[in-house]
Design an enzyme around this catalytic site. Structure first.
Site, mmCIF file in Angstrom:
data_model
loop_
_atom_site.group_PDB
_atom_site.id
_atom_site.type_symbol
_atom_site.label_atom_id
_atom_site.label_comp_id
_atom_site.label_asym_id
_atom_site.label_seq_id
_atom_site.Cartn_x
_atom_site.Cartn_y
_atom_site.Cartn_z
ATOM 1 N N CYS A 112 0.723 -1.610 -0.268
ATOM 2 C CA CYS A 112 -0.079 -0.172 0.458
ATOM 3 C C CYS A 112 0.756 1.377 -0.003
ATOM 4 O O CYS A 112 0.390 2.513 -0.385
ATOM 5 C CB CYS A 112 -0.476 0.033 1.428
ATOM 6 S SG CYS A 112 -2.367 -1.160 1.100
ATOM 7 N N HIS A 254 -3.038 6.724 2.644
ATOM 8 C CA HIS A 254 -3.808 5.588 2.524
ATOM 9 C C HIS A 254 -4.754 5.047 3.193
ATOM 10 O O HIS A 254 -5.152 5.126 3.741
ATOM 11 C CB HIS A 254 -2.391 4.123 3.059
ATOM 12 C CG HIS A 254 -3.350 3.218 1.696
ATOM 13 N ND1 HIS A 254 -3.713 2.903 0.917
ATOM 14 C CD2 HIS A 254 -3.024 2.131 3.362
ATOM 15 C CE1 HIS A 254 -4.053 1.864 1.592
ATOM 16 N NE2 HIS A 254 -4.442 0.868 2.901
ATOM 17 N N ASN A 284 -10.185 -0.495 0.320
ATOM 18 C CA ASN A 284 -9.274 -0.008 0.569
ATOM 19 C C ASN A 284 -8.679 -0.595 -0.732
ATOM 20 O O ASN A 284 -8.411 -1.625 -1.290
ATOM 21 C CB ASN A 284 -8.472 -0.966 1.388
ATOM 22 C CG ASN A 284 -6.631 -1.118 1.825
ATOM 23 O OD1 ASN A 284 -6.027 -0.471 0.345
ATOM 24 N ND2 ASN A 284 -6.542 -1.333 2.721
#
Length: 339
Positions: A112, A254, A284
């Site tokens: 990520c 993020h 996500n």
């Protein structure tokens, strides 16, 4: 004067298939209210059969190039943990699909944190005169790596891609990346992983375990690390560039979990209303989450030219990264949702 990397264009893409919390509740022990309360996610996008990471990356890259008003780049860097295959990398396929010719192209695997790691690599290539213009893409298709019976991961992850065009410029220009803070800690590599498919599994002498083909994540531990690492990295970056928390107009963190975003804001002393939120629409999306959030906010007019934007990420590895810029004037397209 050292050449700086300046943001010249941005674009993003999501698969057309939207998967609601109610749809997941049909097969998992959960419901819409529980998912929204725990994660902030209302829906996510998953690819259909026949669509891969390279397809999403190409769509996002094309929109970023159009946003920048150009049709070429000297280098393509693709941040992904779900490439089209283990070898070779997917970036050369994307460069060819975009009609960029025989340019340099490679993948970055930093989970990520990958998009910010790729931005750092692109900035280095520009500073070293290796490239005048770099296309940076973050793309992941985690739906292909999720165990449909694992509620802890299936409700969270979505597929998507976001891209940015960086050009050579000066450090005092709007859009110039003002610095980076990068870090990692391999002790925590098992907290979020796909255990199978690599040399560790194949060299173990044991038969492959089908379950190891799926992502596993220890959510509680990742939550704590995400807050601590993103907050500390952001603080170090802000100190390095001479900004305080009050100077941050927008924080593009993020998009892992709404509670993580709020807690990072609280630790930094940034008002929660200044945290960009896109995970409610897409979940996500791993390496794609920051450029997706930026594209959404810029297109809607939430981010305006001159705004000071902090970007920070945390992911598997463990890895983390932060950077910042003053937002430039950009021609931003809607996020594509027809892939």
């Amino acid at each position: 004067m050292i050449r700086a990397a300046v943001l010249a264009g941005i674009g993003a893409a999501l698969p057309s298939r939207s998967v609601s919390n109610d749809e997941l509740a049909e097969t998992l022990d959960t419901n819409d209210a529980w998912i929204r309360t725990r994660t902030g996610i209302r829906t996510r996008h998953w690819t259909d059969t026949g669509t891969n990471t390279g397809d999403l990356a190409t769509a996002a890259g094309a929109r970023a190039l159009k946003s920048a008003g150009v049709d070429s780049a000297d280098l393509v860097i693709l941040a992904t943990s779900t490439g089209n295959q283990p070898m070779p990398g997917t970036a050369p396929e994307v460069a060819t699909a975009l009609g960029l010719g025989n340019v340099a192209a490679y993948d970055v695997s930093a989970a990520c944190s990958g998009f910010l790691y790729a931005l750092s690599a692109a900035a280095g290539a520009i500073a070293a005169c290796v490239a005048e213009r770099v296309l940076v893409i973050g793309a992941d298709v985690w739906s292909t790596r999720l165990n449909p019976q694992d509620r802890s991961t299936t409700i969270i992850f979505g597929d998507g891609a976001g891209a940015a065009v960086l050009r050579a410029g000066n450090g005092d220009e709007p859009g110039a990346l003002l610095g980076f803070d990068l870090g990692s800690d391999g002790i925590g590599h098992e907290l979020a992983q796909v255990a199978g498919g690599g040399s560790r599994e194949r060299g173990s002498g044991r038969p492959p375990n089908p379950e190891d083909a799926y992502m596993t994540m220890q959510g509680k531990e990742m939550f704590t690390h995400a807050v601590n690492r993103m907050a500390a990295s952001s603080e170090q970056l802000l100190e390095r560039i001479g900004w305080g928390a009050a100077d941050v107009d927008w924080c593009a963190a993020h998009q892992a979990n709404i509670r993580i975003l709020h807690t990072v804001a609280d630790v930094l002393g940034v008002d929660r209303s200044r945290m960009l939120v896109h995970l409610d629409k897409a979940g996500n999306t791993s390496a794609a989450s920051i450029p997706l959030a930026l594209t959404d906010a810029a297109k809607s007019g939430q981010i305006k030219a001159g705004d000071r934007v902090l970007m920070t990420a945390f992911g598997g590895g463990l890895s983390w990264a932060s950077t910042a810029m003053r937002w430039p004037e950009l021609d931003v397209m809607e996020i594509s949702t027809d892939i």
